[in-house]
Design an enzyme around this catalytic site. Structure first.
Site, PDB file in Angstrom:
ATOM      1  N   HIS A 207       2.163  66.061 -28.386  1.00  0.00           N
ATOM      2  CA  HIS A 207       2.555  65.730 -29.752  1.00  0.00           C
ATOM      3  C   HIS A 207       3.635  64.657 -29.771  1.00  0.00           C
ATOM      4  CE1 HIS A 207       0.763  69.631 -31.508  1.00  0.00           C
ATOM      5  NE2 HIS A 207      -0.037  68.612 -31.672  1.00  0.00           N
ATOM      6  N   ASP A 457     -12.441  48.155 -22.816  1.00  0.00           N
ATOM      7  CA  ASP A 457     -13.524  48.841 -22.101  1.00  0.00           C
ATOM      8  C   ASP A 457     -14.453  47.853 -21.408  1.00  0.00           C
ATOM      9  OD1 ASP A 457     -13.276  51.670 -22.184  1.00  0.00           O
ATOM     10  OD2 ASP A 457     -13.450  51.537 -24.365  1.00  0.00           O
ATOM     11  N   CYS A 504     -10.978  42.844 -30.490  1.00  0.00           N
ATOM     12  CA  CYS A 504      -9.952  43.816 -30.872  1.00  0.00           C
ATOM     13  C   CYS A 504      -9.316  44.523 -29.681  1.00  0.00           C
ATOM     14  CB  CYS A 504     -10.524  44.836 -31.855  1.00  0.00           C
ATOM     15  SG  CYS A 504     -11.869  45.800 -31.170  1.00  0.00           S
TER      16      CYS A 504
END
Ligand code: PEP
Ligand code: MG
Length: 552
Positions: A207, A457, A504
């Protein structure tokens, strides 16, 4: 060369959990590991009173959390506030309350001992689990424990505060160093002064990491024996993308990071749009919208919608998704917004969704394949997006597409299940990040409305190099002839089909790559909001002295 104060530069490496580079002086956050939990036996006649103390502390803790939930909802967003909603549910859990009551009654011990022992048992249960996600939740238990003990402590006559002791205050930017930061501590950071944090525990799914990304603070975790490496007031440079930490950086190192020393307010100063490159922003949570507008991004070029699920810790309903998506469309006031459909699996794993464990998740049930397998998730998201399109045009990006057929199947499902929603302007495009899709770029672009190159990627799959593995990180770089050849192929397909293609991945915000991207005909990039200004300045420089001056 040594810095003026004579301290020698020293480097450490951890895991980058929130991107960005920052520099400041170390503020150590000490927690006294020996801080003892008051222990004493009670008489049978006092059992009810001790049980009542627990009930009162639980009620007060729930009230504190309500206040925190309100602050976080306002300051960061509803998804992050859910972290504290979950803590409140744990604290109000009837099974836990019963365990604490039983410990008092059976062992005849005080309320503090009962609370600590019930929560410690719960925490070690989670810490031993195989699931990284559940292990990370152990730190929430730690926070609940501290909160309850603090409240119980206040009701004792010999009350002494048990809050963690921060080092003496420093002037200027500071980098917080702690063994672990709880979610409550992370959201309470004063981001105008705390420019980064470094911890020993808390991975990318913790978190604290999710909140750091939402707050825009660089962070590195995984530094062993953390408190032995830093002294209060040390100057330290933190690179949240690579996990690198430089203590007492030498002038030569500082020259590599010209922006790191600038005050936070100046680092976020907007640079006006430039003519030769449209620069949009990548976001993970709708709460980042203010940041996007502060840096004057020309749109949201990639909204990684799966992070809304990771922050909430569960699948969101159609209405919950619609609220977030509509907020972004409305907030961008007509500027383009590109929503990526859930890109789950592998490095974006969501253990709470029970995606099957795999030997090789990078090449497995992820992205487009997972959406084809879990059409219920796809349909819910498609409907939320179609409703959000009532507030302005939207672009939908299909992730990890490997061939045209996959895209057609997913687009058909999207259209078929949103037919009953009034049709607005929705464009469908492909993320080009798998080499086979790049090689089929022309075929894909003849059908799709647009494409966006996911260079993060693409580098990983083109060179078979893990994008997240420190051991091989020096080999993870796009600047190689084969990569540029693939990009040329994609840009040629864009020119031939007349379809817009943007980029992007992270390289769109990196000055060393921008001139070459411009040469190849890339005219739109989408980058981390922190790098919007840098991308513009670099593009303007690349255009040469005769480039037009920025718009006001
Ligand atoms: C990419 O792969 O380049 C990309 C932009 O998406 P992500 O980093 O979320 O995989
Ligand atoms: Mg990707």
């Amino acid at each position: 060369m040594e810095p003026p104060n004579g301290a020698r530069e020293c480097r450490l490496t951890g895991t980058g959990i929130s991107e960005g580079v920052a520099m400041g002086r170390v503020a150590l956050l000490h927690r006294d590991p020996k801080a003892s939990v008051p222990f004493y036996f009670v008489l049978e006649s006092d059992v009810a009173a001790e049980q009542l103390r627990i009930a009162d502390a639980v009620r007060a803790a729930a009230e504190q959390l309500d206040a925190l939930i309100a602050v976080v909802t306002e300051r960061i967003g509803p998804a992050q506030a859910n972290i504290f909603v979950a803590q409140k549910m744990m604290i109000l859990d009837e099974v836990l309350a019963e365990q604490m009551r039983v410990i008092i009654a059976e062992r005849l011990v005080n309320a503090e001992t009962a609370a600590a022992s019930a929560l410690d048992a719960y925490e070690s249960l989670l810490a031993d689990l195989d699931s990284e996600y559940l292990r990370e939740r152990a730190s929430d238990i730690g926070e609940i424990r501290r909160r309850l003990l603090d409240l119980l402590n206040r009701t004792r006559e010999d009350h002494a505060p048990s809050a963690p002791a921060a080092s003496p205050a420093l002037s200027g930017a500071c980098v917080l160093v702690a063994e672990e930061l709880t979610p409550g501590e992370t959201v309470s950071l004063d981001t105008s002064r705390t420019v980064a944090f470094i911890t020993e525990r808390g991975g990318p799914a913790s978190h604290a990491a999710i909140l750091a990304r939402a707050l825009g603070i660089p962070a590195v975790s995984g530094v062993r024996n953390i408190l032995s490496h830093f002294a209060h007031g040390d100057e330290v440079l933190v690179n949240g993308a690579t996990g690198e930490i430089v203590v007492s950086p030498a002038p030569a190192t500082l020259r590599l990071y010209p922006a790191a020393k600038r005050p936070v307010s100046r680092r976020l100063q907007a640079v006006a749009p430039v003519e030769n490159l449209t620069v949009m922003a990548n976001i993970s949570l709708c709460s980042e919208l203010n940041f996007v507008n502060t840096v004057r991004a020309e749109g949201v070029g990639l909204y990684r919608t799966e992070f809304e699920l990771l922050a909430a810790g569960r699948m969101l309903s159609e209405d919950e998704q619609y609220q977030r998506y509509a907020t972004v469309v409305k907030g961008m006031e007509g500027k383009p917004v590109f929503f990526r459909l859930f890109d789950l699996g592998s490095d974006k794993s969501a253990p709470f969704l029970e995606i099957p464990a795999e030997e090789n998740p990078c090449l497995g049930y992820r992205g487009a394949r997972l959406l084809l397998g879990r059409t219920d998730w796809l349909i819910t998201q498609a409907r939320a997006l179609a409703r959000a399109a009532a507030h302005g045009a939207i672009h939908v990006i299909y992730p990890m597409i490997s061939d045209l057929d996959q895209f057609l199947k997913l687009r058909e499902l999207f259209r078929q299940h949103t037919q009953d929603i009034a049709m607005h302007d929705i464009r469908h495009g492909v993320m080009l990040e798998v080499p086979s899709a790049c090689l089929a770029a022309r075929e894909i672009l003849e059908t799709a409305d647009f494409a966006s190159i996911g260079s993060n990627d693409l580098v990983q799959y083109l060179f078979a190099i893990d994008r997240n593995n420190e051991l091989v990180s020096t080999d993870y770089r796009p600047d190689r002839p084969v990569f540029w050849r693939v990009l040329r192929l994609v840009m040629d397909a864009a020119a031939e089909t007349g379809k817009p293609v943007s980029l992007c991945g992270e390289m769109g915000g990196q000055p060393q790559h921008i001139p070459k991207l411009l040469e190849l005909g890339v005219t739109t990039v989408s980058v981390n909001p922190r790098f919007v200004g840098l991308a513009r300045v670099t593009a303007r420089r690349a255009a040469g002295p005769r480039a037009s001056s920025p718009q006001p």
